[in-house]
Structure formats: structure tokens, C-alpha cells
Design a protein around this motif. Sequence first.
Motif, PDB file in Angstrom:
ATOM      1  N   ASP A   4       0.535  -1.644  -0.001  1.00  0.00           N
ATOM      2  CA  ASP A   4       0.034   0.105   0.050  1.00  0.00           C
ATOM      3  C   ASP A   4       0.480   1.415  -0.072  1.00  0.00           C
ATOM      4  O   ASP A   4       0.706   2.519  -0.407  1.00  0.00           O
ATOM      5  N   VAL A  21      -9.216   8.370  -1.318  1.00  0.00           N
ATOM      6  CA  VAL A  21      -9.770   7.095  -0.697  1.00  0.00           C
ATOM      7  C   VAL A  21      -8.975   5.300  -1.324  1.00  0.00           C
ATOM      8  O   VAL A  21      -7.689   6.023  -2.641  1.00  0.00           O
ATOM      9  N   ARG A  22      -8.587   4.969  -0.975  1.00  0.00           N
ATOM     10  CA  ARG A  22      -8.410   3.284  -1.578  1.00  0.00           C
ATOM     11  C   ARG A  22      -9.068   2.514  -1.163  1.00  0.00           C
ATOM     12  O   ARG A  22      -9.488   2.219  -0.553  1.00  0.00           O
ATOM     13  N   THR A  24     -10.742  -1.672  -2.062  1.00  0.00           N
ATOM     14  CA  THR A  24     -10.462  -2.779  -2.924  1.00  0.00           C
ATOM     15  C   THR A  24     -11.603  -3.646  -3.061  1.00  0.00           C
ATOM     16  O   THR A  24     -12.259  -3.765  -2.026  1.00  0.00           O
ATOM     17  N   ASP A 150     -18.924   6.694   5.428  1.00  0.00           N
ATOM     18  CA  ASP A 150     -19.290   5.295   4.733  1.00  0.00           C
ATOM     19  C   ASP A 150     -20.351   5.891   3.330  1.00  0.00           C
ATOM     20  O   ASP A 150     -21.505   6.082   4.157  1.00  0.00           O
ATOM     21  N   ARG A 416     -14.295  -2.628  -0.345  1.00  0.00           N
ATOM     22  CA  ARG A 416     -14.328  -2.435   1.021  1.00  0.00           C
ATOM     23  C   ARG A 416     -13.242  -0.623   0.614  1.00  0.00           C
ATOM     24  O   ARG A 416     -12.610  -1.105  -0.442  1.00  0.00           O
ATOM     25  N   HIS A 418     -11.199   2.241   2.570  1.00  0.00           N
ATOM     26  CA  HIS A 418     -10.022   3.440   3.194  1.00  0.00           C
ATOM     27  C   HIS A 418     -10.391   4.771   3.217  1.00  0.00           C
ATOM     28  O   HIS A 418      -9.069   4.847   1.863  1.00  0.00           O
ATOM     29  N   ARG A 419     -10.120   5.720   3.642  1.00  0.00           N
ATOM     30  CA  ARG A 419      -9.843   7.031   3.539  1.00  0.00           C
ATOM     31  C   ARG A 419      -8.493   7.005   3.944  1.00  0.00           C
ATOM     32  O   ARG A 419      -8.257   7.276   5.635  1.00  0.00           O
ATOM     33  N   TYR A 420      -7.485   7.942   3.712  1.00  0.00           N
ATOM     34  CA  TYR A 420      -6.773   8.553   4.233  1.00  0.00           C
ATOM     35  C   TYR A 420      -7.137   9.722   4.761  1.00  0.00           C
ATOM     36  O   TYR A 420      -7.403  10.370   4.925  1.00  0.00           O
TER      37      TYR A 420
END
Length: 420
Positions: A4, A21-22, A24, A150, A416, A418-420
Motif C-alpha cells: 500500500d 481513498v483506497r 479494494t 461510509d 471496502r 479506506h480513507r486517508y
Amino acid sequence: MTTDEELHEHFVKIYGIEPEVRITCPGRVNLIGEHIDYHDYGVFPMAIDASTVILAAKNSTNNIIFSNFDPKYSSWESEVPCGWKGSSNPKWNDYLLCGWKGILENQKEEQFGISFLLFGTIPPSSGLSSSSSLVCASALATLSLIVNGDPFEVISRENFAHLCAKSEPLIGTLSGGMDQAAEVLASEGTALRIDFSPLRSKNIELPEDAVFVVVHSNTELNKGATSHYNERVIEGRIVAQILKQKFAISTPSFRLKDIQTLSGKSFEEILKIVEELPEEVNKEQVIELIGKDKLEECLTENTRKFTDFKLRSRARHVFSEAHRVELFEKACEEKNIQEMGHLMNESHRSCAIDYECSCKELDDICQLYLQNGALGARLTGAGWGGCAVVLMAADAVAKVEKLPSLFVSKPAQGIRVHRY
């Protein structure tokens, strides 16, 4: 293996901004239930660890920019507004545009500048749903840049999966919804029994002594760029029109599950009726059977060129495969891996003979594993190349360690953010 952190650094290097954002999104392997989701019958997939990853951010350039971590794929860029309306011969960026466009239209949002970096570990054209994973990942990346928090509080996972499936005709695929549902609804550690209309799923515990091996046939097919897949969809629709006439059923649906339900016939009964259908027919004969207007209802813009159809064998596959899904779930509940293997073998035979969606390479790889102790082996995904999924007893896996394989699969988590 790419981390990552490496993806994050690469994003900053090429765009000069931080990713927001990431996403997956896993691929999926279908354990049983092939080519029946577009007839609304239940399927039995599980998500896999191989996945699509997208890092994304809004940009100030007023451009849509897609970059691929794999240097063999060229970057793609367009000014806003982008006039993309779909592709009948999709490239990697078209799958991202498909998900992007689906979300913007659903959310009634104006286009804005975005930067995507794509990284994937799902082998393309392998039957592990790399294409739907791209669409779903792009859709969630776009949605996550529009809303705070979300994104699944704005749209449910079920509706999100349905939206992605409904977007795929933009890239020439008449998707049934299994791939998107499997990738969006999956829970780590369990397979899924997915049913449609309405979309719903339940987690199914697999027997502890069951091990699934995914094997590539070393031949590929781009589902969006060929007509095989869509031919099967149209043939099923023609069968539905014939059966509606036979049973005097009035419904706009040409999904075979709807026809079976409205007829009140069991699987055993309807399989006997299917044997009365003609096998090979041309367009003129179809018109004689159901009428020109009913044939027109079956066809889409990119399938009007079809002139020859197979009916009896295609219907036999759909109804028998749907029945096998029911029996496979029962075998899982009873921890009967011998029966699970038997049903997988029957499924492959039906795919190869009745649906003609296998190929010599897939047949050979299934046979190789069965000769070396596998309980069951079948193609997975659309077919005509790609992968097979093999069921082994845990204590027999050592027998196939020297055989070719991609990975031993455990059920993975669904899409899903993921927010940085």
C-alpha cells in the motif's frame, strides 16, 4: 509484492496530490451455478484474495485521468465533460468509465476532475471476474469522492451491486449480477448463496476438510469483446418465449426462473418438457415458433446479427445447473464433500456439452486433477478459457502440489473503502 505504501508513493509521484481513498475489490470464484444468474437462479460463489485496488482523489485540472500501475497499460485522460457512452470492445479504462458513469447518473452528480491509480492482482480474462471488479471498484471510488463517511450509508450494498450490474451493458455485457453481488456482499471465511429479484445472500460454511484450488487453463477470453456470452443469453430468452406460450403464461419476463415459478413445475418436470424443444433453429424458424415481435423483444442492439440458435441443450443446462446449486448447498450443510465433488463434475460436463462454454484446455486441466485425486473439477466464470476450480480433500492436497495452480483459495472479504 506491491505494498500500500508503494501505491501511495506512486500516486503522489504521478499526480502531485495525496490520494483521498483506497478501494479494494476482490475477484470471485464461482463454486457452482454457471450461466444461470441472468435467469435469476441462485449461484454459489466466494470472494478471493486476488483483488482490484484503486487509489483516487479529486483534482483541480478539470480532467479525468486514469493511470495503471502496470506500465504495459497506457494512461487515459479526458477533459470534463467526458462524452463516453460505452464500448463494444472494452479496454481497461472503459471498465473504470463504466463504474464512474453508473454512479454519477445514479447520484445525479455533475462530472468533476478525478485522478485514479489502478493496481490489480486478478489475472485478466481468467473467469475470476476481473472485469466486474474493475467496474465495482471504480464505482465505489467515485461514490467515495462524492460523499463523506461510509458510502454504504448512502446506498445499500445490495443496491450498489445491482447498480454496477445494470451498468455493464455499457461495455457490451448482459450481466446477470452474480459477479457484482459476490464481490460486494462477501464475508471473510464463508461462501455465499446469492439469489436475485430481490438480491439477497446468505453465508454458507464450507466443510473444514474441503480445499479449493484455482487453476488457469492458459487460454483467455475477453467476455466483453466476444459474442459467445451474449449468444447464450439470447438463446435462453427464446426458450423462455416458447415456454410462456406452452404454459399460457403472461409475463414480460424472459428469465427462466420466472417461467418455472409461474408454471408450477419442479426441476424434474421442467427438464422432461425441455426435451421436447427443438435443438438447432435459425432466425426464420424462431419467428415461426414465437413470432417476429417476440424475437425482437429478446434481442438487443449488439445481438441483432445473430442468425442461428441452440435451444434444447441450453435450456437443459440452465435448469439442471440451477438444481445442482440447491443440491450443492445441501451437501455443504451435510459436510458431504464427496457429493460436492460429484455435483461439480456434473456441472462441468453440462457446461462443456450442453452449454458449449468450455474448451480443450479447461477440459484437460479438470481431467488432470481428477486423475490425481481431486473430488471435483469444473470451469468457473463465463468459460471459453480462463480458470477451473478444483475441490480437494484437505488430506489429499499433497498429491497435486506438483501440478499447475494459481492459488489455494479461502473465502475473502467483499469490497471496502479506506480513507486517508
